[in-house]
Design a protein around this motif. Structure first.
Motif, PDB file in Angstrom:
ATOM      1  N   MET A   1       5.493  13.424 -28.218  1.00 16.10           N
ATOM      2  CA  MET A   1       4.388  12.491 -28.262  1.00 16.10           C
ATOM      3  C   MET A   1       3.456  12.898 -29.398  1.00 16.10           C
ATOM      4  O   MET A   1       3.159  14.077 -29.568  1.00 16.10           O
ATOM      5  CB  MET A   1       3.655  12.516 -26.923  1.00 16.10           C
ATOM      6  N   SER A   2       2.999  11.941 -30.181  1.00 15.58           N
ATOM      7  CA  SER A   2       2.034  12.259 -31.228  1.00 15.58           C
ATOM      8  C   SER A   2       0.642  11.849 -30.755  1.00 15.58           C
ATOM      9  O   SER A   2       0.489  10.941 -29.943  1.00 15.58           O
ATOM     10  CB  SER A   2       2.395  11.537 -32.529  1.00 15.58           C
ATOM     11  N   TYR A   3      -0.349  12.547 -31.274  1.00 10.45           N
ATOM     12  CA  TYR A   3      -1.726  12.322 -30.857  1.00 10.45           C
ATOM     13  C   TYR A   3      -2.579  11.967 -32.051  1.00 10.45           C
ATOM     14  O   TYR A   3      -2.491  12.608 -33.094  1.00 10.45           O
ATOM     15  CB  TYR A   3      -2.298  13.586 -30.200  1.00 10.45           C
ATOM     16  N   GLU A   4      -3.404  10.945 -31.911  1.00 10.61           N
ATOM     17  CA  GLU A   4      -4.408  10.629 -32.910  1.00 10.61           C
ATOM     18  C   GLU A   4      -5.679  11.366 -32.503  1.00 10.61           C
ATOM     19  O   GLU A   4      -6.182  11.184 -31.387  1.00 10.61           O
ATOM     20  CB  GLU A   4      -4.673   9.127 -32.967  1.00 10.61           C
ATOM     21  N   VAL A   5      -6.182  12.207 -33.393  1.00 10.15           N
ATOM     22  CA  VAL A   5      -7.411  12.959 -33.128  1.00 10.15           C
ATOM     23  C   VAL A   5      -8.493  12.395 -34.028  1.00 10.15           C
ATOM     24  O   VAL A   5      -8.293  12.226 -35.229  1.00 10.15           O
ATOM     25  CB  VAL A   5      -7.216  14.465 -33.381  1.00 10.15           C
ATOM     26  N   THR A   6      -9.643  12.086 -33.439  1.00  9.24           N
ATOM     27  CA  THR A   6     -10.779  11.578 -34.190  1.00  9.24           C
ATOM     28  C   THR A   6     -11.971  12.498 -33.986  1.00  9.24           C
ATOM     29  O   THR A   6     -12.034  13.231 -32.995  1.00  9.24           O
ATOM     30  CB  THR A   6     -11.155  10.154 -33.753  1.00  9.24           C
ATOM     31  N   VAL A   7     -12.903  12.463 -34.927  1.00  8.93           N
ATOM     32  CA  VAL A   7     -14.156  13.196 -34.785  1.00  8.93           C
ATOM     33  C   VAL A   7     -15.246  12.183 -34.486  1.00  8.93           C
ATOM     34  O   VAL A   7     -15.400  11.189 -35.198  1.00  8.93           O
ATOM     35  CB  VAL A   7     -14.500  14.012 -36.045  1.00  8.93           C
ATOM     36  N   ASP A   8     -15.974  12.431 -33.423  1.00 13.70           N
ATOM     37  CA  ASP A   8     -17.059  11.562 -32.992  1.00 13.70           C
ATOM     38  C   ASP A   8     -18.288  12.423 -32.708  1.00 13.70           C
ATOM     39  O   ASP A   8     -18.199  13.660 -32.662  1.00 13.70           O
ATOM     40  CB  ASP A   8     -16.674  10.810 -31.711  1.00 13.70           C
ATOM     41  N   GLU A   9     -19.399  11.777 -32.472  1.00 12.76           N
ATOM     42  CA  GLU A   9     -20.616  12.463 -32.059  1.00 12.76           C
ATOM     43  C   GLU A   9     -20.827  12.144 -30.582  1.00 12.76           C
ATOM     44  O   GLU A   9     -21.134  11.006 -30.223  1.00 12.76           O
ATOM     45  CB  GLU A   9     -21.806  11.984 -32.898  1.00 12.76           C
TER      46      GLU A   9
END
Length: 150
Positions: A1-9
């Motif tokens: 499984m691949s994961y999309e990682v995002t940076v948020d506040e």
């Protein structure tokens, strides 16, 4: 499984939790009772749904807080206390599937942090979607608090 990682506040989110110090080996047997304590408290206050379950891992001991994100004030009793999910920059991914596979999502976030120059600050947490009997419909947000990239 691949994961999309995002940076948020992330903003601090109020929680009702039971805190514990445990071991990773013992944790799978410990958390259900802690979460039951929180839900017993909420039900006594007339809340029986609408609060998402959360698990906050403060460190690698682990010192944990198990409970729910609160959308409304609630009287807390017994070992249930008010707390909050941390505020600040977070690396986030969404895991879909049975809870036993959550470790892979955490590893994906750790790998992403290492590869993108964002050192983890320590605390990390999970926010659970609504319960489904079908594991294919289960989803969990995985958040890691970050130190500023540098």
């Amino acid at each position: 499984m691949s994961y999309e990682v995002t940076v948020d506040e992330a903003v601090a989110r109020p929680t009702a939790v039971v805190a514990a110090t445990t071991t990773w080996r013992e944790f799978p047997a410990v958390w259900p009772g802690l979460l039951d304590e929180v839900w017993d408290c909420l039900r006594a206050a007339g809340i029986d749904r609408g609060c998402r379950n959360v698990m906050l891992y403060l460190d690698d001991v682990p010192n944990v807080e198990v409970g729910v994100a609160l959308d409304q004030p609630c009287p807390l009793t017994g070992r249930v206390t008010a707390s909050a999910l941390p505020a600040g920059p977070v690396a986030t991914t969404v895991y879909r599937g049975p809870y036993a596979g959550l470790g892979a999502a955490h590893q994906a976030v750790a790998d992403w942090c290492a590869g993108h120059g964002w050192p983890p600050a320590g605390p990390r947490w999970e926010v659970y979607g609504p319960h489904h009997d079908d594991p294919a419909e289960v989803w969990t947000e995985v958040h890691w608090l970050l130190r500023p990239a540098g």
